[in-house]
Design a protein around this motif. Structure first.
Motif, PDB file in Angstrom:
ATOM      1  N   TRP A 301      29.795  -5.715  28.628  1.00  0.00           N
ATOM      2  CA  TRP A 301      29.402  -7.129  28.641  1.00  0.00           C
ATOM      3  C   TRP A 301      28.009  -7.242  29.262  1.00  0.00           C
ATOM      4  O   TRP A 301      27.732  -6.627  30.289  1.00  0.00           O
ATOM      5  CB  TRP A 301      30.395  -7.954  29.464  1.00  0.00           C
ATOM      6  N   GLU A 302      27.134  -8.017  28.592  1.00  0.00           N
ATOM      7  CA  GLU A 302      25.824  -8.283  29.172  1.00  0.00           C
ATOM      8  C   GLU A 302      25.547  -9.785  29.115  1.00  0.00           C
ATOM      9  O   GLU A 302      26.091 -10.502  28.276  1.00  0.00           O
ATOM     10  CB  GLU A 302      24.713  -7.520  28.454  1.00  0.00           C
ATOM     11  N   GLU A 303      24.666 -10.230  30.020  1.00  0.00           N
ATOM     12  CA  GLU A 303      24.384 -11.664  30.103  1.00  0.00           C
ATOM     13  C   GLU A 303      23.681 -12.140  28.838  1.00  0.00           C
ATOM     14  O   GLU A 303      22.833 -11.441  28.271  1.00  0.00           O
ATOM     15  CB  GLU A 303      23.524 -11.961  31.329  1.00  0.00           C
ATOM     16  N   THR A 304      24.016 -13.344  28.417  1.00  0.00           N
ATOM     17  CA  THR A 304      23.410 -13.920  27.212  1.00  0.00           C
ATOM     18  C   THR A 304      23.253 -15.420  27.403  1.00  0.00           C
ATOM     19  O   THR A 304      23.583 -15.972  28.461  1.00  0.00           O
ATOM     20  CB  THR A 304      24.282 -13.600  25.982  1.00  0.00           C
ATOM     21  N   ARG A 305      22.728 -16.093  26.391  1.00  0.00           N
ATOM     22  CA  ARG A 305      22.543 -17.550  26.485  1.00  0.00           C
ATOM     23  C   ARG A 305      23.776 -18.277  25.953  1.00  0.00           C
ATOM     24  O   ARG A 305      24.605 -17.701  25.231  1.00  0.00           O
ATOM     25  CB  ARG A 305      21.314 -17.995  25.696  1.00  0.00           C
ATOM     26  N   SER A 306      23.851 -19.540  26.294  1.00  0.00           N
ATOM     27  CA  SER A 306      24.942 -20.386  25.826  1.00  0.00           C
ATOM     28  C   SER A 306      24.868 -20.548  24.308  1.00  0.00           C
ATOM     29  O   SER A 306      23.785 -20.749  23.755  1.00  0.00           O
ATOM     30  CB  SER A 306      24.852 -21.761  26.489  1.00  0.00           C
ATOM     31  N   PRO A 307      26.012 -20.494  23.629  1.00  0.00           N
ATOM     32  CA  PRO A 307      25.992 -20.679  22.166  1.00  0.00           C
ATOM     33  C   PRO A 307      25.523 -22.064  21.745  1.00  0.00           C
ATOM     34  O   PRO A 307      25.092 -22.245  20.607  1.00  0.00           O
ATOM     35  CB  PRO A 307      27.458 -20.448  21.773  1.00  0.00           C
ATOM     36  N   ASN A 308      25.618 -23.047  22.655  1.00  0.00           N
ATOM     37  CA  ASN A 308      25.250 -24.425  22.317  1.00  0.00           C
ATOM     38  C   ASN A 308      23.834 -24.784  22.756  1.00  0.00           C
ATOM     39  O   ASN A 308      23.477 -25.954  22.756  1.00  0.00           O
ATOM     40  CB  ASN A 308      26.238 -25.400  22.964  1.00  0.00           C
ATOM     41  N   THR A 309      23.045 -23.808  23.166  1.00  0.00           N
ATOM     42  CA  THR A 309      21.695 -24.068  23.677  1.00  0.00           C
ATOM     43  C   THR A 309      20.649 -23.599  22.670  1.00  0.00           C
ATOM     44  O   THR A 309      20.851 -22.612  21.965  1.00  0.00           O
ATOM     45  CB  THR A 309      21.488 -23.351  25.021  1.00  0.00           C
ATOM     46  N   SER A 310      19.509 -24.309  22.634  1.00  0.00           N
ATOM     47  CA  SER A 310      18.413 -23.900  21.750  1.00  0.00           C
ATOM     48  C   SER A 310      18.021 -22.457  22.030  1.00  0.00           C
ATOM     49  O   SER A 310      17.886 -22.058  23.189  1.00  0.00           O
ATOM     50  CB  SER A 310      17.200 -24.808  21.969  1.00  0.00           C
ATOM     51  N   PRO A 311      17.844 -21.668  20.993  1.00  0.00           N
ATOM     52  CA  PRO A 311      17.470 -20.267  21.218  1.00  0.00           C
ATOM     53  C   PRO A 311      16.067 -20.087  21.780  1.00  0.00           C
ATOM     54  O   PRO A 311      15.741 -19.008  22.273  1.00  0.00           O
ATOM     55  CB  PRO A 311      17.593 -19.640  19.822  1.00  0.00           C
ATOM     56  N   GLY A 312      15.210 -21.108  21.686  1.00  0.00           N
ATOM     57  CA  GLY A 312      13.869 -20.951  22.232  1.00  0.00           C
ATOM     58  C   GLY A 312      12.866 -21.893  21.618  1.00  0.00           C
ATOM     59  O   GLY A 312      13.210 -22.957  21.081  1.00  0.00           O
ATOM     60  N   LEU A 313      11.604 -21.507  21.682  1.00  0.00           N
ATOM     61  CA  LEU A 313      10.494 -22.365  21.285  1.00  0.00           C
ATOM     62  C   LEU A 313      10.289 -22.336  19.776  1.00  0.00           C
ATOM     63  O   LEU A 313      10.575 -21.342  19.112  1.00  0.00           O
ATOM     64  CB  LEU A 313       9.211 -21.905  21.983  1.00  0.00           C
ATOM     65  N   ASN A 314       9.761 -23.448  19.271  1.00  0.00           N
ATOM     66  CA  ASN A 314       9.344 -23.506  17.870  1.00  0.00           C
ATOM     67  C   ASN A 314       7.946 -22.901  17.778  1.00  0.00           C
ATOM     68  O   ASN A 314       6.963 -23.516  18.191  1.00  0.00           O
ATOM     69  CB  ASN A 314       9.343 -24.951  17.387  1.00  0.00           C
ATOM     70  N   ASP A 315       7.865 -21.687  17.262  1.00  0.00           N
ATOM     71  CA  ASP A 315       6.593 -20.958  17.239  1.00  0.00           C
ATOM     72  C   ASP A 315       5.503 -21.697  16.472  1.00  0.00           C
ATOM     73  O   ASP A 315       4.314 -21.501  16.729  1.00  0.00           O
ATOM     74  CB  ASP A 315       6.800 -19.568  16.626  1.00  0.00           C
ATOM     75  N   GLU A 316       5.875 -22.542  15.534  1.00  0.00           N
ATOM     76  CA  GLU A 316       4.878 -23.241  14.714  1.00  0.00           C
ATOM     77  C   GLU A 316       4.114 -24.285  15.510  1.00  0.00           C
ATOM     78  O   GLU A 316       3.035 -24.701  15.104  1.00  0.00           O
ATOM     79  CB  GLU A 316       5.562 -23.895  13.511  1.00  0.00           C
ATOM     80  N   THR A 317       4.679 -24.742  16.627  1.00  0.00           N
ATOM     81  CA  THR A 317       3.992 -25.734  17.460  1.00  0.00           C
ATOM     82  C   THR A 317       3.279 -25.102  18.639  1.00  0.00           C
ATOM     83  O   THR A 317       2.516 -25.770  19.320  1.00  0.00           O
ATOM     84  CB  THR A 317       4.997 -26.774  17.978  1.00  0.00           C
ATOM     85  N   MET A 318       3.529 -23.836  18.903  1.00  0.00           N
ATOM     86  CA  MET A 318       2.923 -23.134  20.030  1.00  0.00           C
ATOM     87  C   MET A 318       1.549 -22.581  19.638  1.00  0.00           C
ATOM     88  O   MET A 318       1.218 -22.489  18.455  1.00  0.00           O
ATOM     89  CB  MET A 318       3.840 -22.000  20.474  1.00  0.00           C
TER      90      MET A 318
END
Length: 876
Positions: A301-318
């Protein structure tokens, strides 16, 4: 009446707008095209060598220009205009290839939708980050996961003849373990079969709680997985269980557990569970099972993000990047920013620029930083595109830094400069410093405090000049230039107004500020003006021995300028043509085109100088046509010179110069040299345009003591002697008090912009002291095509009274000492003394040093001689 003499040791004081009696020795009223140098004196600024024509018309008007330096063999200048990049090799002028990297249908040029003030660029090695401060940063949409759609039954021990119960949708399934066979495989198969039988029975009994499709799967040797779906859609259900000795050998869970020890040692790949701790909601985290075979069974088992959370930034706006992929080759693309790998929106929140715009960027402490509003956001150390924490369980020293500048004033950060004391942050109203006590920035130790409260312009980036930081502040009428020196983390900085001595002199239209630490200089320019303001200083380690402002008149409006090492690049627009040129700031450039008999290397004092594209001799009219590699500029004075090296004794034409006529034909614009066939020297014929070295000297007063000016005395100046070095010639202009200026007046007709007048033999086109008014209102929207034609930017109205006047300056021929010179050598002399006869009271005349030859000049010192009487006043 006593005969007196005094010496002005140098003219390195630059321009001063104080009254003449307050000026320090060496300061002047105006200095056009001068270049103060602590070693050589006040020199004529270097000429700009033409490199390439970039385009015509309005192609690059109001563009955002930038400079990329890979190494000494790869330097590039480019611009952003509209939704496109344009880049040229700064050394050769070659246009570069730029590829937009399409990614899943996304074209990165859609990111380029701003004006020049919307863009900021940061270059790190072969990558240049492009920041568009009009783009609102967005995050990717979160995946909606229905809770309680799967369940896990964990068997920790199989005891003989014990009861085990699994309750599904409030319906219990109970089995008794085998008395002799207590293996996990046998027991899990038995339990799986029993649960499936219960589900089948409940379906047959029309229990709606058991609708849909159910699946029971064995995970390894210790657990079962139960799922419920309607087609491809997961459906929730309830699950509980107990069994074994004292009911402690069977447990169940669905989406979360209270301790990591409750997780099975075997599960299926990608299984995500929430670990609910008891202290607060912020200490919860998520774990994902990684199967050894990427399917199911044993793993970890390793730490991960919540399944209901945004995976990250929208690269097209960065911010995007443009990468140098090879010589004269670039690729523009979006950046793959690192996703959120752990936690949720509470335990690993979005960087504070999400939902806002990024207004600036920087690179420091092995982190890539962005500015957004009053926040500073720095990436994970060494991972420039990661702005999320590694773990939701603790804060690591390498984690991203996200801090706010607390202030009672509205604060929007727009610029940043890293220093040894910390990172200096700039807003329009205040300046801050980001630092840590031990010098290493970490989330735990970083601190921001207010440094100063100076107003500054948000569209012009501050610059670093060695140990000084410079920034500008604008008023409706002029620009101020400030210098900041940081003095330690707990000390207030020292801030000086460098432009105080020239108050109200620098144009309010300034949109460029560049620096050169090794040359101790800064330059200010505007895309709407030919004038560049230059400040130079010299510090011996204890104090500033030289601080001087001068102005340069460039061949066209300055679209962009930058300084690398001892070379200054400039993009100018003259007429409708954009050109790239560069000047050598050193006195002995390696690429000098003229070398005299003594081996001295010089570049000509000519703008846009370049080898003629071709030379054609017209034998009928006995003249040579020297064709220009660019469009002719009627407002500038043409010049032609022959380059070469006379130190070899083999090239006697080197240094030959002439002011040619200009013309054009089917081949293109060209200069005409009469009575000379230059075809044999075609590769050495250099064409360009003259510019004036023009220094307006203040009134001369006797200074008996330091900081004392005797302006009440009667002083008659007999003569002035100027010590000049590296000079090809110098002239002097004198204006006598009381003489009215020449004035020309005529009437506008509302339709034309060009007006002709009688030639007055005053060389209007080459002068800087012409004052033009339309209906009594001063204007600068004019130029002189030649000495008999004035051209306005807009046609003056019908019956508008147009008037222009020029002060009467008489050219005075200096007396020079008789000397021997080498025939056919470049006319340069390291030491020359020019004597200017005056014989006037000091209040009755004004004097200018003037040079418009294509050769350099350096003013070292001046001594004056005269008669002085105190008028019977006693000097205390």
């Amino acid at each position: 009446m006593a005969a007196v003499t005094q010496r002005i040791s140098n003219y390195l004081g630059g321009v001063s707008k104080q009254s003449d009696d307050k000026m320090l020795p060496g300061q002047v009223r105006e200095c056009y095209n001068g270049f103060p140098d602590a070693t050589y004196g006040l020199t004529k600024r270097p000429g700009f060598k033409h490199i390439a024509n970039l385009g015509t018309g309005t192609t690059y008007d109001d563009a955002k220009w930038f400079y990329i330096n890979r190494d000494d063999d790869e330097e590039y200048i480019g611009c952003i205009k509209g939704n496109a990049f344009y880049i040229w090799n700064a050394l050769s002028g070659t246009a570069c290839t730029i590829t937009n990297q399409i990614d899943n249908g996304y074209n990165p040029n859609t990111y380029l939708n701003g004006t020049k003030d919307n863009y900021k660029l940061i270059t790190v090695q072969d990558t240049t980050l492009v920041i568009n401060n009009s783009k609102v940063i967005a995050q990717r949409a979160a995946t909606t996961v229905t809770p309680l759609t799967q369940g896990i039954v964990v068997v920790s021990e199989v005891a003989a003849s014990e009861q085990y119960t699994v309750t599904l949708q409030n319906v219990a399934t109970t089995i008794t373990s085998n008395a002799t066979d207590t293996s996990y495989d046998t027991f899990l198969t038995q339990l799986k079969t029993a649960i499936e039988s219960t589900i089948t029975a409940q379906k047959s009994a029309s229990n709606a709680s058991f609708n849909d499709t159910w699946a029971v799967t064995i995970n390894g040797t210790s657990s079962l997985r139960i799922t419920r779906t309607n087609g491809s859609t997961p459906v929730d259900f309830t699950l509980s269980g107990k069994g074994g000795r004292q009911n402690f050998n069977l447990d169940t869970f669905q989406d979360e557990v209270t301790s990591i020890s409750s997780l099975p040692t075997e599960s299926y790949h990608g299984h995500t569970v929430k670990i609910v701790n008891n202290i607060s909601a912020l200490d919860d985290y998520f774990a994902e099972f990684i199967a050894d075979n990427n399917t199911s069974g044993r793993g970890y088992w390793e730490e991960t993000r919540s399944p209901n959370t945004s995976p990250g930034l929208n690269d097209e706006t960065m911010p995007h990047e443009i990468i140098n992929t090879g010589v004269n080759s670039f690729t523009f693309k979006k950046i793959a920013y690192t996703d959120r790998l752990a936690g949720d929106a509470d335990t690993n929140s979005n960087p504070s620029f999400v939902g806002h715009t990024i207004t600036g960027g920087f690179f420091s402490n092995n982190r890539l930083g962005f500015l957004s509003g009053d926040n500073v956001i720095m990436s994970e150390s060494g991972k420039y595109f990661n702005y999320f924490f590694k773990t939701a369980q603790t804060i690591l020293s390498s984690d991203p830094i996200d801090m706010n500048c607390s202030s009672i004033k509205p604060t929007t950060l727009h610029s940043v400069l890293p220093t040894a004391q910390g990172i200096i942050l700039f807003s329009e109203q205040q300046q801050f410093i980001l630092f840590s006590e031990n010098g290493v920035l970490t989330p735990q130790q970083a601190t921001i405090r207010t440094l100063s409260n100076y107003k500054m312009d948000s569209t012009v980036e501050p610059v670093d000049v060695g140990t000084y930081l410079n920034f500008i502040s604008k008023t409706p009428g002029y620009t101020r230039c400030f210098s900041m020196v940081t003095r330690g983390q707990q000390e207030n900085p020292q801030v000086l107004d460098l432009s105080r001595i020239v108050k109200e002199w620098i144009s309010p239209d300034i949109d460029q500020l560049v620096s050169s630490p090794q040359n101790s200089m800064i330059a200010l320019a505007s895309q709407n003006s030919k004038t560049m303001y230059v400040f130079r200083y010299y510090n011996d380690g204890k104090e500033n021995l030289m601080q001087a402002w001068v102005s340069w008149t460039m061949p066209g409006n300055v679209q962009f300028t930058t300084i690398h090492s001892d070379e200054m690049y400039a993009v100018t627009k003259q007429g409708n043509q954009f050109t790239l040129s560069k000047a050598a700031l050193s006195q002995s450039p390696e690429q000098a085109i003229i070398v005299n008999n003594k081996g001295q290397k010089v570049n000509p004092s000519i703008d846009l100088y370049a080898t003629a594209s071709s030379v054609v001799y017209d034998s009928t009219n006995n003249l040579s046509k020297c064709y220009l590699p660019y469009n002719d500029v009627n407002e500038l004075t043409p010049v032609m010179i022959i380059k070469g090296n006379t130190s070899t004794g083999s090239f006697v034409e080197s240094g030959f110069t002439v002011t040619p006529d200009r013309s054009t034909d089917g081949t293109g614009p060209h200069f005409i040299v009469k009575g000379k066939n230059l075809t044999s020297n075609a590769s050495d014929v250099v064409v360009g345009f003259k510019y004036n070295f023009d220094v307006h000297l203040p009134t001369t007063y006797l200074k008996p003591e330091t900081n004392f000016t005797d302006f009440t005395a009667n002083l008659t100046i007999a003569r002035m002697k100027f010590s000049v070095g590296l000079s090809g010639g110098m002239s002097f202009k004198v204006k006598q008090k009381g003489r009215e200026p020449y004035r020309v007046t005529f009437t506008g007709d509302g339709s034309t912009t060009t007006y002709t007048y009688k030639k007055l033999d005053l060389n209007f086109k080459d002068r800087t002291d012409v004052k033009v008014t339309v209906n009594g209102i001063a204007t600068t929207a004019f130029s002189f095509t030649n000495d008999t034609t004035i051209v306005f930017s807009n046609a003056p109205a019908v019956n508008a009274v147009i008037s222009f006047a020029i002060e009467e300056w008489f050219t005075t021929a200096p007396v020079i000492e008789a000397n021997n010179y080498l025939a056919n050598d470049v006319p340069l002399d390291n030491e020359t003394v020019f004597t200017v006869p005056i014989h006037q009271r000091t209040e009755n005349f004004k004097l200018r040093m003037f040079n418009n030859t294509p050769f350099p000049v350096a003013v070292n010192a001046m001594m004056w001689e005269g008669n002085y009487t105190p008028r019977f006043y006693r000097r205390a």
